[in-house]
Design an enzyme around this catalytic site. Structure first.
Site, PDB file in Angstrom:
ATOM      1  N   ASP A 142      -8.792  -2.989   2.455  1.00  0.00           N
ATOM      2  CA  ASP A 142      -8.868  -2.446   3.734  1.00  0.00           C
ATOM      3  C   ASP A 142      -9.734  -3.019   4.739  1.00  0.00           C
ATOM      4  OD1 ASP A 142      -6.726  -0.771   2.586  1.00  0.00           O
ATOM      5  OD2 ASP A 142      -8.261   0.569   1.940  1.00  0.00           O
ATOM      6  N   ASP A 180       0.918  -1.086   0.128  1.00  0.00           N
ATOM      7  CA  ASP A 180      -0.120   0.047  -0.110  1.00  0.00           C
ATOM      8  C   ASP A 180       0.804   1.282   0.140  1.00  0.00           C
ATOM      9  OD1 ASP A 180      -2.627   0.006  -0.300  1.00  0.00           O
ATOM     10  OD2 ASP A 180      -3.088   0.272   1.816  1.00  0.00           O
TER      11      ASP A 180
END
Length: 307
Positions: free
Chosen positions: A179, A106
């Protein structure tokens, strides 16, 4: 279909005293016996999905349509529930490796790729918004909405999106499904571990026969990890407004969730057990599913999880 409408129709029919009946039986796609309630649930589910797709292909910026973004969030939630009900971890060792890899992934695609791409665009933000937000001045776009610099991109379906209702600049708050499901694997492990300890402790007639960490079990890992997830998500939202750019949510979620789990395990003297497959999970699986055979599968296949 399986998450919302079929359970809802089955509950309603049960309360009304209506018995579901088999409409037909087929071996195609391993469907087996198909009931009338399943057909009704499938009709409603695919009908709403078709309307959602029609709006997506016919409206400009469909994410501003109430039905569109609400349906997108509902479908995303169903995908997360399906994933987490199918996949499960048996130790935080696997969770640590997976979340650490996703943590650096990420960060790389949000903060590093602007230095590697032409125009300095973040690949993660650019992909998530299908080209990024409008680049022209909002006042200009209000007069000339058809200008190419005022178009911007629309969020991908693999996102939770909520329009910023009270923000004069408009736009939406985005949260990727990854997420949710990646930290969700750790949260679901914590929930299974807590429930397994309670189950083993309550199934023993005398607490002295239960494992020491099961006897009188009151404190769990799941509530603390949920609070840690909420704190990490709040930190990510604050960072968006402070830095005025998209943030990798896992940058905040992974340390909060995984760090909380590791810290509590260390404080309670259970970190070694959590790092490897906890014996309490194996014992609970054997009680619920039956003994594991030579092929590695439990004798009873009709039960899939302890939750």
């Amino acid at each position: 279909f399986q998450i919302i409408f079929y359970p809802m129709f089955r509950s309603i029919s049960s309360k009304m005293g209506i018995h579901d009946r088999i409409a037909f039986t087929t071996d195609t796609l391993e469907l087996g016996a198909v009931t009338y309630l399943q057909m009704l649930a499938a009709l409603v589910s695919y009908g709403l999905g078709a309307i959602w797709l029609f709006i997506a292909f016919t409206q400009r910026h469909p994410d501003t349509n109430l039905f569109f973004w609400v349906m997108q969030d509902i479908m995303g939630a169903c995908m997360c529930i399906t994933f987490l009900s199918t996949m499960k971890l048996n130790s935080i060792k696997v969770a640590a490796v997976l979340l650490t890899a996703a943590f650096f992934y990420d960060i790389f695609f949000v903060f590093v790729t602007p230095y590697l791409t032409k125009g300095g665009k973040s690949i993660m933000v650019d992909v998530a918004t299908s080209g990024g937000p409008p680049t022209a001045d909002p006042a200009w776009c209000e007069k000339y909405p058809d200008d190419k610099n005022c178009q911007g991109g629309d969020p991908l379906p693999m996102l939770f999106t909520i329009p910023r209702i009270f923000d004069y600049g408009g736009g939406s708050s985005l949260l990727g499904l990854g997420d949710i499901v990646l930290p969700g694997l750790l949260l679901s492990f914590a929930a299974r571990y807590d429930e397994a300890k309670r189950f083993i402790g309550s199934s023993s007639r005398d607490n002295s026969t239960a494992p020491q960490n099961c006897a009188g079990q009151k404190r769990g890992y799941f509530p603390a990890t949920v609070v840690a997830y909420a704190i990490g998500l709040a930190m990510a939202n604050i960072a968006v407004y402070v830095m005025r750019m998209g943030q990798p949510a896992l940058l905040y979620l992974v340390p909060c969730c995984l760090g909380t789990m590791v810290y509590l395990g260390w404080r309670r003297g259970e970190l070694s057990e959590l790092w490897n497959t906890p014996k309490v999970l194996a014992s609970c699986d054997e009680i619920l599913y039956g003994p594991v055979g030579d092929d590695g599968e439990a004798e009873h296949q009709n039960l899939r999880s302890i939750t």
